[in-house]
Design a protein around this motif. Structure first.
Motif, PDB file in Angstrom:
ATOM      1  N   ASP A  21       0.647  -1.122  -0.379  1.00 41.39           N
ATOM      2  CA  ASP A  21      -0.539  -0.204  -0.038  1.00 41.39           C
ATOM      3  C   ASP A  21       1.140   1.243   0.244  1.00 41.39           C
ATOM      4  OD1 ASP A  21      -1.677   1.905  -0.105  1.00 41.39           O
ATOM      5  OD2 ASP A  21      -2.777   1.422   1.979  1.00 41.39           O
ATOM      6  N   PRO A  22       1.701   1.796  -0.812  1.00 36.97           N
ATOM      7  CA  PRO A  22       2.419   2.818  -1.128  1.00 36.97           C
ATOM      8  C   PRO A  22       2.125   4.009  -0.486  1.00 36.97           C
ATOM      9  CG  PRO A  22       1.631   1.829  -3.783  1.00 36.97           C
ATOM     10  CD  PRO A  22       0.850   1.195  -2.473  1.00 36.97           C
ATOM     11  N   ASP A  23       0.442   4.255  -0.450  1.00 38.22           N
ATOM     12  CA  ASP A  23      -0.202   5.123   0.239  1.00 38.22           C
ATOM     13  C   ASP A  23      -0.492   5.412   1.621  1.00 38.22           C
ATOM     14  OD1 ASP A  23      -0.488   6.665  -2.145  1.00 38.22           O
ATOM     15  OD2 ASP A  23      -1.993   5.168  -2.871  1.00 38.22           O
ATOM     16  N   GLN A  24       0.513   3.971   2.744  1.00 37.75           N
ATOM     17  CA  GLN A  24       0.177   3.840   3.141  1.00 37.75           C
ATOM     18  C   GLN A  24       0.271   4.905   4.181  1.00 37.75           C
ATOM     19  OE1 GLN A  24      -2.751   1.972   5.006  1.00 37.75           O
ATOM     20  NE2 GLN A  24      -2.167   3.096   6.650  1.00 37.75           N
ATOM     21  N   THR A  25       1.800   5.103   4.107  1.00 37.93           N
ATOM     22  CA  THR A  25       2.864   5.942   5.041  1.00 37.93           C
ATOM     23  C   THR A  25       1.949   7.520   5.109  1.00 37.93           C
ATOM     24  OG1 THR A  25       4.567   4.883   4.250  1.00 37.93           O
ATOM     25  CG2 THR A  25       4.614   6.836   5.015  1.00 37.93           C
ATOM     26  N   THR A  26       1.715   7.884   4.033  1.00 40.31           N
ATOM     27  CA  THR A  26       0.862   9.348   3.828  1.00 40.31           C
ATOM     28  C   THR A  26      -0.181   9.080   5.114  1.00 40.31           C
ATOM     29  OG1 THR A  26       1.740   9.436   1.039  1.00 40.31           O
ATOM     30  CG2 THR A  26      -0.213  11.416   2.171  1.00 40.31           C
ATOM     31  N   LYS A  27      -0.974   8.097   4.838  1.00 39.02           N
ATOM     32  CA  LYS A  27      -2.189   8.078   5.664  1.00 39.02           C
ATOM     33  C   LYS A  27      -1.983   8.597   6.844  1.00 39.02           C
ATOM     34  CE  LYS A  27      -5.033   5.585   2.280  1.00 39.02           C
ATOM     35  NZ  LYS A  27      -5.439   4.148   2.296  1.00 39.02           N
ATOM     36  N   ASP A  28      -1.385   7.608   7.127  1.00 37.90           N
ATOM     37  CA  ASP A  28      -0.424   7.972   8.497  1.00 37.90           C
ATOM     38  C   ASP A  28      -0.026   9.258   9.213  1.00 37.90           C
ATOM     39  OD1 ASP A  28      -1.074   4.785   8.712  1.00 37.90           O
ATOM     40  OD2 ASP A  28       1.116   4.025   8.590  1.00 37.90           O
ATOM     41  N   LYS A  29       0.200   9.173   8.582  1.00 39.01           N
ATOM     42  CA  LYS A  29       1.685  10.905   9.021  1.00 39.01           C
ATOM     43  C   LYS A  29      -0.191  11.611   8.963  1.00 39.01           C
ATOM     44  CE  LYS A  29       4.710  14.970   7.416  1.00 39.01           C
ATOM     45  NZ  LYS A  29       5.228  14.880   5.963  1.00 39.01           N
ATOM     46  N   ALA A  30      -1.039  12.101   7.915  1.00 39.97           N
ATOM     47  CA  ALA A  30      -2.185  12.932   8.130  1.00 39.97           C
ATOM     48  C   ALA A  30      -3.096  12.131   9.686  1.00 39.97           C
ATOM     49  CB  ALA A  30      -3.422  12.429   6.800  1.00 39.97           C
ATOM     50  N   GLU A  31      -3.198  11.160  10.049  1.00 39.36           N
ATOM     51  CA  GLU A  31      -3.659  10.460  10.705  1.00 39.36           C
ATOM     52  C   GLU A  31      -2.665  11.267  12.307  1.00 39.36           C
ATOM     53  OE1 GLU A  31      -4.490   5.851  11.369  1.00 39.36           O
ATOM     54  OE2 GLU A  31      -5.757   6.634   9.486  1.00 39.36           O
ATOM     55  N   GLU A  32      -1.590  11.445  12.516  1.00 40.75           N
ATOM     56  CA  GLU A  32      -0.111  11.950  13.803  1.00 40.75           C
ATOM     57  C   GLU A  32      -0.832  13.525  12.752  1.00 40.75           C
ATOM     58  OE1 GLU A  32       3.213  10.549  12.208  1.00 40.75           O
ATOM     59  OE2 GLU A  32       3.230   9.058  12.549  1.00 40.75           O
ATOM     60  N   GLU A  33      -0.938  14.171  12.492  1.00 43.75           N
ATOM     61  CA  GLU A  33      -1.349  14.989  12.293  1.00 43.75           C
ATOM     62  C   GLU A  33      -2.490  15.522  13.041  1.00 43.75           C
ATOM     63  OE1 GLU A  33      -0.282  17.033   8.323  1.00 43.75           O
ATOM     64  OE2 GLU A  33       1.434  16.298   8.321  1.00 43.75           O
ATOM     65  N   ALA A  34      -3.601  14.910  12.563  1.00 46.19           N
ATOM     66  CA  ALA A  34      -4.723  14.897  13.629  1.00 46.19           C
ATOM     67  C   ALA A  34      -4.724  15.094  14.632  1.00 46.19           C
ATOM     68  CB  ALA A  34      -6.132  13.978  12.730  1.00 46.19           C
ATOM     69  N   ILE A  35      -4.859  13.718  15.069  1.00 49.82           N
ATOM     70  CA  ILE A  35      -4.366  13.869  16.436  1.00 49.82           C
ATOM     71  C   ILE A  35      -3.442  14.584  17.321  1.00 49.82           C
ATOM     72  CG2 ILE A  35      -3.217  11.878  17.876  1.00 49.82           C
ATOM     73  CD1 ILE A  35      -3.452  10.320  16.356  1.00 49.82           C
ATOM     74  N   GLU A  36      -2.031  15.045  16.841  1.00 53.15           N
ATOM     75  CA  GLU A  36      -1.875  16.138  17.285  1.00 53.15           C
ATOM     76  C   GLU A  36      -2.320  17.595  17.229  1.00 53.15           C
ATOM     77  OE1 GLU A  36       1.802  16.229  18.969  1.00 53.15           O
ATOM     78  OE2 GLU A  36       2.326  13.901  18.217  1.00 53.15           O
ATOM     79  N   GLU A  37      -3.078  17.785  16.695  1.00 51.16           N
ATOM     80  CA  GLU A  37      -4.120  18.830  16.363  1.00 51.16           C
ATOM     81  C   GLU A  37      -5.178  19.112  17.488  1.00 51.16           C
ATOM     82  OE1 GLU A  37      -5.597  19.576  12.733  1.00 51.16           O
ATOM     83  OE2 GLU A  37      -3.766  20.189  11.476  1.00 51.16           O
ATOM     84  N   GLU A  38      -5.682  17.459  17.809  1.00 47.27           N
ATOM     85  CA  GLU A  38      -6.772  16.934  19.021  1.00 47.27           C
ATOM     86  C   GLU A  38      -6.122  17.196  19.892  1.00 47.27           C
ATOM     87  OE1 GLU A  38     -10.616  16.243  20.338  1.00 47.27           O
ATOM     88  OE2 GLU A  38      -9.716  16.639  18.031  1.00 47.27           O
ATOM     89  N   LYS A  39      -4.354  17.104  20.508  1.00 44.48           N
ATOM     90  CA  LYS A  39      -4.442  17.259  21.919  1.00 44.48           C
ATOM     91  C   LYS A  39      -4.287  18.810  21.621  1.00 44.48           C
ATOM     92  CE  LYS A  39      -1.476  12.912  22.047  1.00 44.48           C
ATOM     93  NZ  LYS A  39       0.033  12.425  22.014  1.00 44.48           N
TER      94      LYS A  39
END
Length: 375
Positions: free
Chosen positions: A324-342
């Motif tokens: 899944d070549p796009d998985q890393t991009t998805k993971d990075k987006a999720e991390e950014e969303a978590i940081e913004e939530e914090k």
């Protein structure tokens, strides 16, 4: 005595012209036939090699040459006259050299090089005549065609390629293109005016002023067309001379062109390869297909990274990325969303980390530690 001499000269010229008209017809009738043939060739669907098309072309060339000869006998045009001094009925005869160029370029069955040379002389005569009466400010300068012919006769080296002898002048080409566009727009406008005036000119009784304006517009249109003809003639002459030089050296132009195209099309053939899952599969497939180079996924990746074709994001495994070549991009987006939530929820740990970062930036100036410039 002087008056008698001039009268004798005029009488002789008139008798000569009368004899010419008796053999060939009157000048206005000849011109009408020439113009009729011109309009036929402009509107016909016949091929330029058709017998009827070529019959009209040859007939028009002979008639136009006769008409030019008759205008010379009449001395209709003079070097010390202005266009306003030329009678309205004589204006159309200024077109004769331009018409002769038109018919000559469309003739077939003769040596093309000689025909194009004749056409070039005719178009230069037409433009010289128009410049004489200040209908145009453009004058064709004497080019070095004769010098090139002399070089060929003297045995000097002549290029046998169909490419230009000099590097193209891009700025000059751009200006030339813009001039052609401007000239085309002006010519389109002129043709519309000619079309509107022709309705009145074809009537039995036409006002002299309208008729004069019509012929002046015709001349203006032909000057514009002659400029394009002259450029095309120069290019065709260059090609024809180079082809003649190649033929003189025994080079087949068609075969030379084919060989150049074949050389350009000849490329290194693509060698197919198989990407295997692992080294064991590579050995098995390689043994079965010894003529096909094979490589593993890791080897393929290393080659692509070395070539700079692609790069796997940091922290991702090759198999995960391949799955899944796009998985890393998805993971990075999720991390950014978590940081913004914090940050939005005032997370103590996140706030402490951000404060420490701000304090560090206050204590450490930008560029500290960078000693590359020994500052």
């Amino acid at each position: 005595m002087h008056v008698e001499k001039e009268l004798t000269k005029f009488t002789t010229m008139a008798n000569t012209l009368k004899s010419e008209e008796g053999e060939q017809g009157k000048l206005p009738d000849i011109y009408s036939k020439i113009w009729s043939n011109y309009e036929f060739l402009e509107t016909t669907d016949l091929s330029s090699t058709d017998a009827e098309y070529q019959r009209r072309v040859c007939e028009s060339i002979v008639s136009t040459e006769k008409a030019i000869h008759m205008t010379n006998l009449l001395h209709l045009f003079s070097d010390n006259e202005d266009i306003d001094e030329v009678s309205t009925t004589s204006l159309k005869y200024l077109l004769l050299p331009g018409l002769l160029n038109y018919f000559t370029l469309r003739k077939t069955g003769e040596d093309r090089l000689e025909l194009v040379k004749k056409a070039k002389a005719h178009v230069k005569d037409f433009m010289r005549l128009c410049a004489l009466y200040n209908l145009t400010t453009i004058k064709f300068e004497d080019d070095d065609d004769e010098d090139e012919d002399a070089e060929m006769k003297n045995g000097k080296e002549v290029s046998t390629t169909l490419s230009a002898k000099k590097e193209p002048d891009l700025l000059g080409m751009a200006n030339q293109r813009q001039n052609k566009i401007d000239r085309y727009k002006e010519q389109k406008k002129t043709l519309q005016e000619i079309k509107e005036l022709r309705v009145y000119v074809e009537k039995e009784h036409v006002d002299d002023e309208v008729q004069r304006k019509y012929y002046l517009l015709l001349l203006k249109n032909w000057i514009s067309s002659s400029l394009d003809d002259y450029e095309n003639i120069k290019m065709e002459l260059q090609i024809l001379k180079q082809m003649a030089a190649m033929k003189a050296k025994g080079i087949d132009v068609a075969e030379e062109k084919k060989s150049e195209e074949a050389a350009a099309a000849k490329k290194k053939p693509f060698r197919p390869f198989i990407i295997t899952k692992d080294q064991l599969q590579k050995q098995v497939i390689g043994a079965g297909y010894p003529s096909l180079p094979t490589m593993t996924v890791e080897e393929f990746y290393e080659q692509k990274v070395k070539d700079g074709t692609f790069q796997i994001p940091t922290g991702a495994s090759l198999q995960d990325w391949a799955r899944d070549p796009d998985q890393t991009t998805k993971d990075k987006a999720e991390e950014e969303a978590i940081e913004e939530e914090k940050i939005a929820q005032d997370d103590p740990e996140k706030l402490a980390k951000m404060r420490n970062w701000d304090d560090w930036k206050d204590d450490v100036r930008r560029g500290d530690g960078n000693r590359m410039n020994m500052g």
